[in-house]
Design a protein around this motif. Structure first.
Motif, short mmCIF file in Angstrom:
data_model
loop_
_atom_site.label_atom_id
_atom_site.label_comp_id
_atom_site.label_asym_id
_atom_site.label_seq_id
_atom_site.Cartn_x
_atom_site.Cartn_y
_atom_site.Cartn_z
N SER A 63 0.82 -1.22 0.00
CA SER A 63 0.00 0.00 0.00
C SER A 63 0.85 1.27 0.00
N ALA A 64 2.09 1.14 0.47
CA ALA A 64 2.96 2.32 0.51
C ALA A 64 3.57 2.62 -0.86
N PHE A 65 3.54 1.65 -1.77
CA PHE A 65 4.19 1.81 -3.07
C PHE A 65 3.21 2.04 -4.23
N HIS A 66 1.95 1.68 -4.02
CA HIS A 66 0.93 1.78 -5.08
C HIS A 66 1.44 1.17 -6.40
N PRO A 67 1.87 -0.09 -6.35
CA PRO A 67 2.46 -0.70 -7.55
C PRO A 67 1.40 -0.98 -8.62
N THR A 68 1.81 -0.93 -9.86
CA THR A 68 0.93 -1.31 -10.96
C THR A 68 0.78 -2.82 -10.96
N TRP A 69 -0.45 -3.26 -10.99
CA TRP A 69 -0.72 -4.71 -11.03
C TRP A 69 -1.32 -5.04 -12.40
N ILE A 70 -0.60 -5.85 -13.16
CA ILE A 70 -1.12 -6.32 -14.44
C ILE A 70 -2.09 -7.46 -14.14
N SER A 71 -3.33 -7.10 -13.89
CA SER A 71 -4.34 -8.12 -13.54
C SER A 71 -4.78 -8.83 -14.83
N HIS A 72 -3.91 -9.69 -15.32
CA HIS A 72 -4.11 -10.31 -16.63
C HIS A 72 -5.18 -11.39 -16.61
N GLU A 73 -5.76 -11.66 -15.44
CA GLU A 73 -6.80 -12.69 -15.33
C GLU A 73 -8.12 -12.09 -14.85
N TRP A 74 -8.29 -10.78 -15.04
CA TRP A 74 -9.41 -10.06 -14.44
C TRP A 74 -10.78 -10.63 -14.84
N LEU A 75 -10.95 -10.99 -16.09
CA LEU A 75 -12.25 -11.50 -16.54
C LEU A 75 -12.55 -12.87 -15.94
N PHE A 76 -11.53 -13.70 -15.83
CA PHE A 76 -11.73 -15.00 -15.17
C PHE A 76 -12.15 -14.80 -13.73
N GLU A 77 -11.54 -13.84 -13.05
CA GLU A 77 -11.85 -13.60 -11.64
C GLU A 77 -13.30 -13.15 -11.45
N ILE A 78 -13.80 -12.36 -12.37
CA ILE A 78 -15.20 -11.96 -12.30
C ILE A 78 -16.12 -13.16 -12.55
N ILE A 79 -15.78 -13.97 -13.55
CA ILE A 79 -16.56 -15.19 -13.83
C ILE A 79 -16.57 -16.11 -12.62
N LEU A 80 -15.40 -16.26 -12.00
CA LEU A 80 -15.28 -17.13 -10.82
C LEU A 80 -16.14 -16.62 -9.67
N TYR A 81 -16.09 -15.32 -9.43
CA TYR A 81 -16.88 -14.74 -8.33
C TYR A 81 -18.38 -14.88 -8.60
N VAL A 82 -18.80 -14.61 -9.82
CA VAL A 82 -20.23 -14.71 -10.15
C VAL A 82 -20.71 -16.15 -10.02
N SER A 83 -19.92 -17.10 -10.48
CA SER A 83 -20.32 -18.51 -10.37
C SER A 83 -20.39 -18.94 -8.92
N ASN A 84 -19.47 -18.46 -8.11
CA ASN A 84 -19.47 -18.79 -6.68
C ASN A 84 -20.67 -18.16 -5.98
N THR A 85 -21.05 -16.97 -6.43
CA THR A 85 -22.21 -16.29 -5.85
C THR A 85 -23.51 -17.04 -6.17
N ILE A 86 -23.61 -17.54 -7.39
CA ILE A 86 -24.83 -18.23 -7.82
C ILE A 86 -24.90 -19.65 -7.29
#
Length: 471
Positions: A63-86
């Motif tokens: 949090s002290a560095f605010h590094p750039t995160w290449i969230s290259h799996e972002w769409l999978f993570e949304i799919i995973l969360y939605v499936s887990n929610t349902i």
């Protein structure tokens, strides 16, 4: 009626039942894994905040560095969360099962004629898919495998049919790949180049032969090469996605300390899986009568290099070799009815047993007593075991490090590893970071050091986990 259908669709029924049984058998190996937890938490954060993560929000240290995160799996993570929610915990299970099953279906449908050419070799080859067991967990590799199979199908289709227009679907696949698992999406344009380059030559040398492609094929490969690169850039991180995989592969310390990135060691008994795949590939190629096409030869060398370089690449080696090896297998039309019935019976029994034997694996990586203490005490500078990081994120506890090694490699990954193993000037690390709590596995060298030091006290010790506090 049933017998007549079986006679007409004998090969389809046998192969499909075998694929179904392997898919069910793989599900007995299903586990959540430490990456699952931060993946699903990232998906939750993005859905609830209506944004795509481009910087870290889970580590108290970063949090002290605010590094750039290449969230290259972002769409999978949304799919995973939605499936887990349902579907609750069954959501990740369903994604994993259908990811494995769909891969086999794609491999079969895009190689149907070759699979039918020699059904018994096909079944033997499918057994070598055991290397896929490295990825029987809810990770974006599930989608990458399917994208890779489709990429090979489209590239070979143009190679064998000079006027095929199916290749124009490849940029779309590359775009989806870059957003679901961008770290491996570069394979799409690399493979286009391999097919283009190998088609420029025409020669014969021993058992190796090169056949040049026509002008239209060259033009289409050339156009698709650039369209694929542009498609990969259509992601929240833009052009950075093209460079990201190569930056990761250049981090030698990370590659040598994370097991799945380590080079294949055939002295390790677990490497028998890869050896079985190699034998299944090389025996028919070496002893077959057909000569090697240059493009196939390059693909074999390329993926063997990846497999030897890191064990995580063997599943994609299986996919790549599937599109090569069947070209060199002779036809075999003889039927063995007793063997066919045995295979069908075996497949049915495997499916039934897998259903009855399956149990949802344990989800909690850390006993909830530790979680309750940490939430009550609210440590400001917690040191946590690397494998616990994702689960702590899942439980809303800020971490020092987690399994996103690529994100931490420029900051504290090396220090964290050396401290956990008591390597180098580990006491200087303790002074540098001023940890107030330590959540560790009991057998870690650092855990032993803290247990005998009078500067730290044991808060809780349970199972294989221990929590220390600085006095």
């Amino acid at each position: 009626m049933i017998i007549s259908i079986y006679k007409k669709k004998r090969k389809e029924i046998i192969i499909f039942s075998f694929i179904l049984s392997i898919s069910f058998l793989f599900m007995l190996m299903f586990r959540f894994g430490n990456d699952f937890f931060w993946h699903i938490k990232a998906g939750e954060y993005m859905v609830k905040n209506h944004m795509i993560l481009k910087t870290d929000v889970f580590s108290w240290y970063l949090s002290a560095f605010h590094p750039t995160w290449i969230s290259h799996e972002w769409l999978f993570e949304i799919i995973l969360y939605v499936s887990n929610t349902i579907f609750s915990d069954y959501g990740p299970l369903l994604i994993t099962y259908f990811g494995i099953f769909l891969l086999f279906v794609v491999l079969y449908l895009t190689n149907k004629k070759n699979f039918h050419k020699n059904i018994y070799f096909t079944l033997f080859w499918l057994l070598s898919s055991i290397v896929l067991s490295l990825n029987i967990l809810p990770r974006p590799f599930l989608f990458s495998n399917i994208f890779l199979a489709l990429t090979f199908y489209l590239l070979y289709d143009l190679r064998r049919h000079s006027h095929s227009k199916k290749i124009y679907f490849l940029p779309l696949i590359a775009c989806l790949w870059a957003n679901i698992h961008g770290g491996s999406s570069n394979l799409s344009y690399i493979l286009v180049f391999v097919f283009y380059f190998s088609g420029l030559f025409e020669f014969s040398f021993g058992k190796l032969v090169a056949s040049s492609i026509d002008r239209e094929q060259k033009r289409r490969y050339f156009v698709i090469f650039f369209l694929t690169i542009l498609s990969i850039c259509l992601n929240p991180h833009g052009v950075s996605m093209l460079l990201y995989p190569y930056q990761n592969m250049g981090d030698l310390f990370m590659l040598t300390t994370i097991r799945e990135w380590q080079a294949t060691n055939f002295n390790d008994s677990s490497s028998l899986l890869y050896l079985f795949l190699l034998i299944s590939l090389l025996v028919p190629l070496i002893f077959g009568r057909k000569r090697f096409e240059l493009v196939d030869f390059i693909i074999i060398l390329m993926f063997l290099f990846l497999g030897f370089k890191a064990i995580r690449f063997w599943p994609i080696c299986f996919i790549a070799f599937t599109y090569v090896v069947f070209h060199y297998i002779p036809s075999f039309k003889r039927e063995f009815k007793t063997l066919d019935y045995s295979i069908l019976t075996f497949s049915i029994l495997v499916i039934i047993n897998s259903i009855f034997l399956f149990q949802m694996p344990k989800k909690d990586l850390v006993d909830l007593d530790f979680i309750e203490i940490l939430k009550e005490e609210k440590p400001k500078r917690l040191y946590n075991f690397y494998d616990y990081g994702g689960y702590l994120i899942y439980r809303d506890i800020p971490v020092f490090i987690d399994s996103r090694a690529d994100l931490y490699s420029k900051y504290n990954y090396q220090d964290s590893y050396n401290l956990s193993m008591l390597r180098g000037r580990y006491e200087d690390y303790l002074k540098k970071y001023q940890f107030d709590y330590f959540l560790l596995e009991r057998g870690m060298p650092l855990a032993y050091y803290l247990s005998i030091s009078d500067q730290y006290e044991t808060v809780l010790e349970k199972g294989n986990t221990v929590l220390y506090k600085t006095k």
